[in-house]
Design a protein around this motif. Structure first.
Motif, PDB file in Angstrom:
ATOM      1  N   ILE A 349     -28.996-175.281  97.544  1.00 26.16           N
ATOM      2  CA  ILE A 349     -29.839-175.954  97.872  1.00 26.16           C
ATOM      3  C   ILE A 349     -30.645-176.169  96.888  1.00 26.16           C
ATOM      4  O   ILE A 349     -31.283-176.051  95.822  1.00 26.16           O
ATOM      5  CB  ILE A 349     -31.208-174.671  98.274  1.00 26.16           C
ATOM      6  N   GLY A 350     -31.906-177.339  97.534  1.00 30.99           N
ATOM      7  CA  GLY A 350     -31.944-178.636  96.526  1.00 30.99           C
ATOM      8  C   GLY A 350     -32.785-179.621  96.792  1.00 30.99           C
ATOM      9  O   GLY A 350     -32.599-180.186  97.537  1.00 30.99           O
ATOM     10  N   PHE A 351     -32.318-180.493  95.569  1.00 36.36           N
ATOM     11  CA  PHE A 351     -32.706-182.131  95.954  1.00 36.36           C
ATOM     12  C   PHE A 351     -32.119-183.442  95.201  1.00 36.36           C
ATOM     13  O   PHE A 351     -31.044-182.870  94.510  1.00 36.36           O
ATOM     14  CB  PHE A 351     -34.623-182.343  95.700  1.00 36.36           C
ATOM     15  N   GLN A 352     -31.394-183.906  95.921  1.00 39.30           N
ATOM     16  CA  GLN A 352     -30.716-185.099  94.902  1.00 39.30           C
ATOM     17  C   GLN A 352     -32.292-186.425  95.377  1.00 39.30           C
ATOM     18  O   GLN A 352     -32.162-187.246  96.344  1.00 39.30           O
ATOM     19  CB  GLN A 352     -29.945-185.735  96.239  1.00 39.30           C
ATOM     20  N   VAL A 353     -32.036-187.231  94.247  1.00 40.35           N
ATOM     21  CA  VAL A 353     -33.294-188.203  93.785  1.00 40.35           C
ATOM     22  C   VAL A 353     -32.272-189.178  93.205  1.00 40.35           C
ATOM     23  O   VAL A 353     -31.418-189.193  92.383  1.00 40.35           O
ATOM     24  CB  VAL A 353     -34.076-188.662  92.759  1.00 40.35           C
ATOM     25  N   GLU A 354     -32.635-190.666  93.941  1.00 39.84           N
ATOM     26  CA  GLU A 354     -31.537-191.861  93.762  1.00 39.84           C
ATOM     27  C   GLU A 354     -32.655-193.321  92.792  1.00 39.84           C
ATOM     28  O   GLU A 354     -33.092-193.027  93.791  1.00 39.84           O
ATOM     29  CB  GLU A 354     -30.625-192.328  94.189  1.00 39.84           C
ATOM     30  N   GLY A 355     -31.897-194.170  92.367  1.00 45.74           N
ATOM     31  CA  GLY A 355     -32.379-195.335  91.922  1.00 45.74           C
ATOM     32  C   GLY A 355     -33.749-195.206  90.812  1.00 45.74           C
ATOM     33  O   GLY A 355     -34.170-194.204  89.933  1.00 45.74           O
ATOM     34  N   LEU A 356     -34.246-196.556  90.899  1.00 47.41           N
ATOM     35  CA  LEU A 356     -35.376-196.334  90.336  1.00 47.41           C
ATOM     36  C   LEU A 356     -36.816-195.983  90.491  1.00 47.41           C
ATOM     37  O   LEU A 356     -37.495-195.888  91.559  1.00 47.41           O
ATOM     38  CB  LEU A 356     -35.835-198.401  89.930  1.00 47.41           C
ATOM     39  N   THR A 357     -37.539-194.943  90.024  1.00 45.69           N
ATOM     40  CA  THR A 357     -37.863-194.196  90.850  1.00 45.69           C
ATOM     41  C   THR A 357     -38.866-193.166  89.369  1.00 45.69           C
ATOM     42  O   THR A 357     -38.381-192.813  89.241  1.00 45.69           O
ATOM     43  CB  THR A 357     -37.545-193.359  91.843  1.00 45.69           C
ATOM     44  N   SER A 358     -40.190-192.457  90.084  1.00 46.22           N
ATOM     45  CA  SER A 358     -40.560-191.834  89.732  1.00 46.22           C
ATOM     46  C   SER A 358     -41.828-190.718  90.546  1.00 46.22           C
ATOM     47  O   SER A 358     -42.224-190.737  91.489  1.00 46.22           O
ATOM     48  CB  SER A 358     -41.839-192.539  88.481  1.00 46.22           C
ATOM     49  N   MET A 359     -41.164-189.547  90.590  1.00 45.67           N
ATOM     50  CA  MET A 359     -41.263-188.974  91.304  1.00 45.67           C
ATOM     51  C   MET A 359     -42.218-187.241  91.203  1.00 45.67           C
ATOM     52  O   MET A 359     -41.740-186.846  89.916  1.00 45.67           O
ATOM     53  CB  MET A 359     -41.059-188.855  92.648  1.00 45.67           C
ATOM     54  N   ASN A 360     -42.827-186.780  91.336  1.00 43.47           N
ATOM     55  CA  ASN A 360     -42.905-185.082  91.444  1.00 43.47           C
ATOM     56  C   ASN A 360     -42.473-183.899  92.996  1.00 43.47           C
ATOM     57  O   ASN A 360     -43.407-184.526  93.661  1.00 43.47           O
ATOM     58  CB  ASN A 360     -44.411-184.840  90.584  1.00 43.47           C
ATOM     59  N   ILE A 361     -41.808-182.943  92.182  1.00 40.95           N
ATOM     60  CA  ILE A 361     -42.362-182.070  92.763  1.00 40.95           C
ATOM     61  C   ILE A 361     -43.023-180.652  92.278  1.00 40.95           C
ATOM     62  O   ILE A 361     -42.265-180.301  90.854  1.00 40.95           O
ATOM     63  CB  ILE A 361     -40.552-181.737  93.641  1.00 40.95           C
ATOM     64  N   ASP A 362     -42.774-179.441  93.544  1.00 36.22           N
ATOM     65  CA  ASP A 362     -43.565-178.815  92.457  1.00 36.22           C
ATOM     66  C   ASP A 362     -44.049-177.379  93.996  1.00 36.22           C
ATOM     67  O   ASP A 362     -43.197-177.985  95.669  1.00 36.22           O
ATOM     68  CB  ASP A 362     -44.792-178.604  92.823  1.00 36.22           C
ATOM     69  N   ASN A 363     -43.939-176.369  94.106  1.00 32.17           N
ATOM     70  CA  ASN A 363     -44.225-174.755  95.177  1.00 32.17           C
ATOM     71  C   ASN A 363     -42.814-175.372  96.387  1.00 32.17           C
ATOM     72  O   ASN A 363     -42.867-175.306  97.456  1.00 32.17           O
ATOM     73  CB  ASN A 363     -45.308-175.587  95.967  1.00 32.17           C
ATOM     74  N   VAL A 364     -41.739-175.043  95.596  1.00 32.24           N
ATOM     75  CA  VAL A 364     -40.082-175.201  96.178  1.00 32.24           C
ATOM     76  C   VAL A 364     -40.229-173.987  96.610  1.00 32.24           C
ATOM     77  O   VAL A 364     -40.471-172.812  96.132  1.00 32.24           O
ATOM     78  CB  VAL A 364     -39.190-175.405  95.428  1.00 32.24           C
ATOM     79  N   GLU A 365     -40.149-173.327  98.473  1.00 31.47           N
ATOM     80  CA  GLU A 365     -39.748-172.483  99.010  1.00 31.47           C
ATOM     81  C   GLU A 365     -38.806-172.705  99.911  1.00 31.47           C
ATOM     82  O   GLU A 365     -38.150-173.040 101.025  1.00 31.47           O
ATOM     83  CB  GLU A 365     -41.034-172.039  99.256  1.00 31.47           C
ATOM     84  N   PHE A 366     -37.526-171.317  99.691  1.00 35.35           N
ATOM     85  CA  PHE A 366     -37.142-171.307 100.904  1.00 35.35           C
ATOM     86  C   PHE A 366     -36.432-170.121 101.537  1.00 35.35           C
ATOM     87  O   PHE A 366     -36.229-168.932 100.803  1.00 35.35           O
ATOM     88  CB  PHE A 366     -35.446-171.535  99.872  1.00 35.35           C
ATOM     89  N   PHE A 367     -36.858-170.115 102.920  1.00 37.21           N
ATOM     90  CA  PHE A 367     -37.543-168.860 103.502  1.00 37.21           C
ATOM     91  C   PHE A 367     -36.809-168.532 104.612  1.00 37.21           C
ATOM     92  O   PHE A 367     -36.523-169.952 105.219  1.00 37.21           O
ATOM     93  CB  PHE A 367     -38.747-168.706 103.472  1.00 37.21           C
ATOM     94  N   CYS A 368     -36.215-167.762 105.054  1.00 33.96           N
ATOM     95  CA  CYS A 368     -36.357-167.546 107.328  1.00 33.96           C
ATOM     96  C   CYS A 368     -38.074-166.161 108.116  1.00 33.96           C
ATOM     97  O   CYS A 368     -37.570-166.226 108.817  1.00 33.96           O
ATOM     98  CB  CYS A 368     -35.399-167.110 107.582  1.00 33.96           C
TER      99      CYS A 368
END
Length: 398
Positions: A349-368
């Motif tokens: 589980i996670g993320f895919q980032v593409e191209g010219l970009t700049s970003m932040n990601i935080d507080n990732v939770e995976f749950f039911c």
């Protein structure tokens, strides 16, 4: 371990705040699991391995053992079945208690400020563990769930719940003669498949107010699990406090994946062909452990984008899920359900980032499952259901 713990908490900076440590019976649940789950053909072997056979010989007369283990060769005593019908069952409960308490005694040799969270349940509704009234060490820990002591068909109004609480604490504290701390005051509990009923929501605040007198009489304090609702996440290091530990990064093209000056994960694509996958393994939960038996798990995370045109997708088992994440130059929370797969297997589980970009990601939770006590939500916003009552309780306790 006890030596290291003692060395830490005898340091000068902890002397004014540290009181004591405790172990929990839950840390050694294996002894209960052995009684419940061991195949018949392994019960004698495990009895010898654990020392249960020796415990029996040391503590019971031969005639008593003959009645308890009818048909068994002397000395060849199996782990009893987990039922009141097994005549050796009560002896095994005493053995479990001895094992647990011996760990406390052993630990105190190097860490004197060690206590234990006692198991206050009565096995089969009748056989109790030792509450160790004679112990002169730090206060022992206890726990209570709002469903404990409840009966099917009887609504858990405040008076019924208060009565159930008093019965449990009277037992745990040996009628207020043995000091305890109610370390897990879990008056509302929504754990899937374990909890059958709750204190009526409209009675929660009243219950908490009425419980003050019971806590004063039988305890030296309490702790909640928890003041704030929380998601039972399968993600390790979801706030990246340990950098990228636990995460697998695959990158094509020029770019950076690192923590910025504020310790926030930053992803910067510096070429048109930049493609980055940030993933870790997570277990697909079963319906039994999920809220509403919905095993379509949910990924929640916070993000912000510093450039337009940023391409961000959630990926589950190597596949993009849903649409591209919408642009936002302010911090936003996004939650996405993923398709359910085979239970108890691990997928990425996670993320895919593409191209010219700049970003932040935080507080990732995976749950039911979101554990709820109805005091504050996952974002720490007050919930009136039980939130008013907990404030009244604290005022009454002084």
């Amino acid at each position: 371990m006890g030596f290291r713990t003692n060395r830490i908490f005898t340091k000068e900076q902890y002397k004014t705040s540290y009181l004591y440590s405790f172990i929990s019976w839950e840390d050694f649940f294996c002894l209960i699991a052995i009684g419940k789950d061991t195949p018949d053909n392994q019960r004698i072997h495990l009895s010898k391995q654990l020392g249960f056979d020796k415990f029996l010989i040391d503590n019971y007369k031969p005639k008593k053992l003959e009645r308890m283990f009818k048909g068994c060769t002397p000395g060849e005593y199996p782990i009893p079945k987990w039922t009141l019908r097994d005549k050796g069952f009560s002896a095994y409960i005493k053995f479990i208690d001895m094992k647990w308490w011996n760990i406390v005694m052993l630990g105190r040799r190097v860490h004197p400020n060690l206590s234990m969270e006692l198991r206050i349940d009565k096995e089969g509704g009748k056989i109790a563990y030792d509450m160790h009234l004679e112990d002169k060490g730090p206060p022992k820990q206890a726990y209570w769930g709002g469903y404990m002591g409840s009966r099917p068909g009887i609504p858990l109004v405040s008076d019924v719940a208060v009565s159930n609480l008093e019965i449990a604490l009277k037992h745990a504290s040996v009628d207020a003669h043995s000091p305890i701390i109610l370390g897990q005051y879990n008056f509302q509990d929504n754990t899937p498949h374990l909890v059958m009923r709750n204190i009526l929501f409209e009675e929660c605040n009243t219950f908490l107010e009425k419980s003050a007198a019971i806590l004063k009489k039988y305890t030296k304090g309490y702790g909640l699990w928890a003041y704030r609702n929380y998601r039972q996440s399968e993600i390790f290091n979801g706030s990246f406090l340990l950098g990228l530990e636990g995460w697998n990064v695959q990158q094509v093209g020029e770019g950076l994946v690192e923590l910025d000056s504020d310790g926030i994960l930053q992803i910067a694509g510096q070429s048109e062909d930049f493609l980055m996958k940030l993933e870790q393994g997570a277990k697909q939960q079963s319906e039994l452990t999920c809220d509403d038996h919905n095993k379509s798990m949910e990924l929640c995370f916070r993000y912000r984008m510093k450039t337009t045109g940023a391409k961000l997708h959630v990926i589950w088992d190597g596949q993009k899920i849903g649409n591209q994440i919408q642009f936002s130059d302010n911090w936003e929370e996004k939650c996405i359900r993923v398709p359910s797969l085979d239970t108890d297997k691990f997928y990425t589980i996670g993320f895919q980032v593409e191209g010219l970009t700049s970003m932040n990601i935080d507080n990732v939770e995976f749950f039911c499952h979101t554990h709820m006590m109805y005091i504050n939500d996952v974002h720490n916003n007050p919930i009136s259901t039980c939130g008013k009552g907990i404030k009244t309780l604290n005022q009454l306790l002084g």
